[in-house]
Design a protein around this motif. Structure first.
Motif, PDB file in Angstrom:
ATOM      1  N   ASP A  85      30.666  21.077  32.728  1.00  0.00           N
ATOM      2  CA  ASP A  85      29.593  22.080  32.729  1.00  0.00           C
ATOM      3  C   ASP A  85      29.938  23.261  33.627  1.00  0.00           C
ATOM      4  O   ASP A  85      29.656  24.409  33.285  1.00  0.00           O
ATOM      5  N   ALA A  86      30.582  22.985  34.771  1.00  0.00           N
ATOM      6  CA  ALA A  86      31.018  24.084  35.645  1.00  0.00           C
ATOM      7  C   ALA A  86      32.065  24.935  34.926  1.00  0.00           C
ATOM      8  O   ALA A  86      32.010  26.166  34.957  1.00  0.00           O
ATOM      9  N   ILE A  87      32.997  24.289  34.238  1.00  0.00           N
ATOM     10  CA  ILE A  87      34.042  25.001  33.497  1.00  0.00           C
ATOM     11  C   ILE A  87      33.447  25.811  32.354  1.00  0.00           C
ATOM     12  O   ILE A  87      33.889  26.933  32.084  1.00  0.00           O
ATOM     13  N   LEU A  88      32.437  25.267  31.696  1.00  0.00           N
ATOM     14  CA  LEU A  88      31.779  25.990  30.607  1.00  0.00           C
ATOM     15  C   LEU A  88      31.237  27.331  31.103  1.00  0.00           C
ATOM     16  O   LEU A  88      31.423  28.363  30.452  1.00  0.00           O
ATOM     17  N   VAL A  89      30.614  27.325  32.272  1.00  0.00           N
ATOM     18  CA  VAL A  89      30.097  28.570  32.839  1.00  0.00           C
ATOM     19  C   VAL A  89      31.266  29.459  33.275  1.00  0.00           C
ATOM     20  O   VAL A  89      31.321  30.644  32.929  1.00  0.00           O
ATOM     21  N   HIS A  90      32.206  28.883  34.014  1.00  0.00           N
ATOM     22  CA  HIS A  90      33.356  29.649  34.520  1.00  0.00           C
ATOM     23  C   HIS A  90      34.081  30.380  33.395  1.00  0.00           C
ATOM     24  O   HIS A  90      34.431  31.555  33.533  1.00  0.00           O
ATOM     25  N   GLN A 132      33.052  31.614  30.767  1.00  0.00           N
ATOM     26  CA  GLN A 132      32.287  32.698  30.151  1.00  0.00           C
ATOM     27  C   GLN A 132      32.088  33.900  31.085  1.00  0.00           C
ATOM     28  O   GLN A 132      31.411  34.861  30.726  1.00  0.00           O
ATOM     29  N   ILE A 133      32.695  33.844  32.266  1.00  0.00           N
ATOM     30  CA  ILE A 133      32.545  34.930  33.233  1.00  0.00           C
ATOM     31  C   ILE A 133      33.804  35.784  33.186  1.00  0.00           C
ATOM     32  O   ILE A 133      34.883  35.350  33.601  1.00  0.00           O
ATOM     33  N   GLN A 151      41.231  33.249  33.984  1.00  0.00           N
ATOM     34  CA  GLN A 151      41.121  32.068  33.122  1.00  0.00           C
ATOM     35  C   GLN A 151      42.482  31.393  33.049  1.00  0.00           C
ATOM     36  O   GLN A 151      43.442  31.966  32.563  1.00  0.00           O
ATOM     37  N   HIS A 152      42.564  30.197  33.557  1.00  0.00           N
ATOM     38  CA  HIS A 152      43.809  29.434  33.558  1.00  0.00           C
ATOM     39  C   HIS A 152      43.947  28.690  32.237  1.00  0.00           C
ATOM     40  O   HIS A 152      42.954  28.431  31.546  1.00  0.00           O
ATOM     41  N   ASN A 153      45.170  28.320  31.898  1.00  0.00           N
ATOM     42  CA  ASN A 153      45.427  27.643  30.623  1.00  0.00           C
ATOM     43  C   ASN A 153      44.631  26.355  30.490  1.00  0.00           C
ATOM     44  O   ASN A 153      44.034  26.100  29.463  1.00  0.00           O
ATOM     45  N   TYR A 163      34.662  24.561  52.402  1.00  0.00           N
ATOM     46  CA  TYR A 163      35.089  25.728  51.646  1.00  0.00           C
ATOM     47  C   TYR A 163      34.319  25.872  50.332  1.00  0.00           C
ATOM     48  O   TYR A 163      34.348  24.971  49.485  1.00  0.00           O
ATOM     49  N   ILE A 164      33.633  26.981  50.174  1.00  0.00           N
ATOM     50  CA  ILE A 164      32.981  27.307  48.901  1.00  0.00           C
ATOM     51  C   ILE A 164      34.043  27.989  48.055  1.00  0.00           C
ATOM     52  O   ILE A 164      34.418  29.129  48.309  1.00  0.00           O
ATOM     53  N   TRP A 165      34.553  27.274  47.071  1.00  0.00           N
ATOM     54  CA  TRP A 165      35.717  27.707  46.324  1.00  0.00           C
ATOM     55  C   TRP A 165      35.364  28.666  45.188  1.00  0.00           C
ATOM     56  O   TRP A 165      35.920  29.747  45.072  1.00  0.00           O
ATOM     57  N   LEU A 166      34.468  28.257  44.327  1.00  0.00           N
ATOM     58  CA  LEU A 166      34.096  29.072  43.167  1.00  0.00           C
ATOM     59  C   LEU A 166      32.586  29.067  42.991  1.00  0.00           C
ATOM     60  O   LEU A 166      31.933  28.039  43.178  1.00  0.00           O
ATOM     61  N   ALA A 167      32.070  30.203  42.614  1.00  0.00           N
ATOM     62  CA  ALA A 167      30.643  30.318  42.311  1.00  0.00           C
ATOM     63  C   ALA A 167      30.476  31.447  41.315  1.00  0.00           C
ATOM     64  O   ALA A 167      31.154  32.472  41.405  1.00  0.00           O
ATOM     65  N   GLY A 168      29.610  31.247  40.351  1.00  0.00           N
ATOM     66  CA  GLY A 168      29.369  32.301  39.384  1.00  0.00           C
ATOM     67  C   GLY A 168      28.121  32.043  38.568  1.00  0.00           C
ATOM     68  O   GLY A 168      27.675  30.908  38.421  1.00  0.00           O
ATOM     69  N   VAL A 169      27.582  33.118  38.045  1.00  0.00           N
ATOM     70  CA  VAL A 169      26.388  33.067  37.203  1.00  0.00           C
ATOM     71  C   VAL A 169      26.670  33.932  35.980  1.00  0.00           C
ATOM     72  O   VAL A 169      27.229  35.026  36.095  1.00  0.00           O
TER      73      VAL A 169
END
Length: 147
Positions: A11-16, A18-19, A24-26, A70-76
């Motif tokens: 679910d985190a990847i699904l959001v990531h 789309q940002i 975007q890594h392979n 460490y807060i590594w990734l965050a996005g909306v």
């Protein structure tokens, strides 16, 4: 909006994925698992009332010092921004980090992410370091917040 702790990486990847601003890594699953493997971590995902994932935050014990988390990734997703979703995710993460014995939240962002920088400064994150890159917009800004 509902924030769920330890949501799935998928679910985190699904959001990531789309940002547009994010690299975007392979193989995003491997990319995420490599960072989190064997480390204490937290995956938060924000869901709409229809259970659609629209925001996420991933953090982990990068430093192994029992002080900084460490807060590594965050996005909306863009269409859900300006609904305080990032604030809800960050507030949840900061509370969790503190409850788990850490005293600092550390985050790295890029010079080009003006809205994230403004958010972090507004909510008491302090600049502690800059990693310079060839292009100034790619400079990494490292900030921390005492919890």
């Amino acid at each position: 909006m509902e924030i769920r702790e330890n949501s799935t990486i998928e679910d985190a990847i699904l959001v990531h994925s789309q940002i547009d601003e994010f690299d975007q890594h392979n193989n995003l699953t491997d990319y995420f698992l490599h960072r989190l493997n064997g480390k204490q971590h937290l995956i938060l995902v924000a869901y709409t009332n229809e259970a659609i994932p629209v925001g996420y935050l991933v953090c982990y014990d990068r430093y192994n010092d029992n002080v900084s988390f460490y807060i590594w990734l965050a996005g909306v997703l863009e269409q859900y921004r300006h609904q305080n979703i990032l604030k809800q995710l960050m507030t949840y993460a900061e509370r969790w980090i503190k409850q788990n014995g850490f005293t600092k939240a550390v985050i790295k962002t890029r010079n080009q992410f003006k809205n994230m920088i403004l958010y972090l400064v507004k909510y008491d994150y302090k600049f502690i370091e800059i990693e310079k890159k060839a292009d100034i917009k790619d400079n990494r800004l490292i900030l921390e917040k005492l919890l």
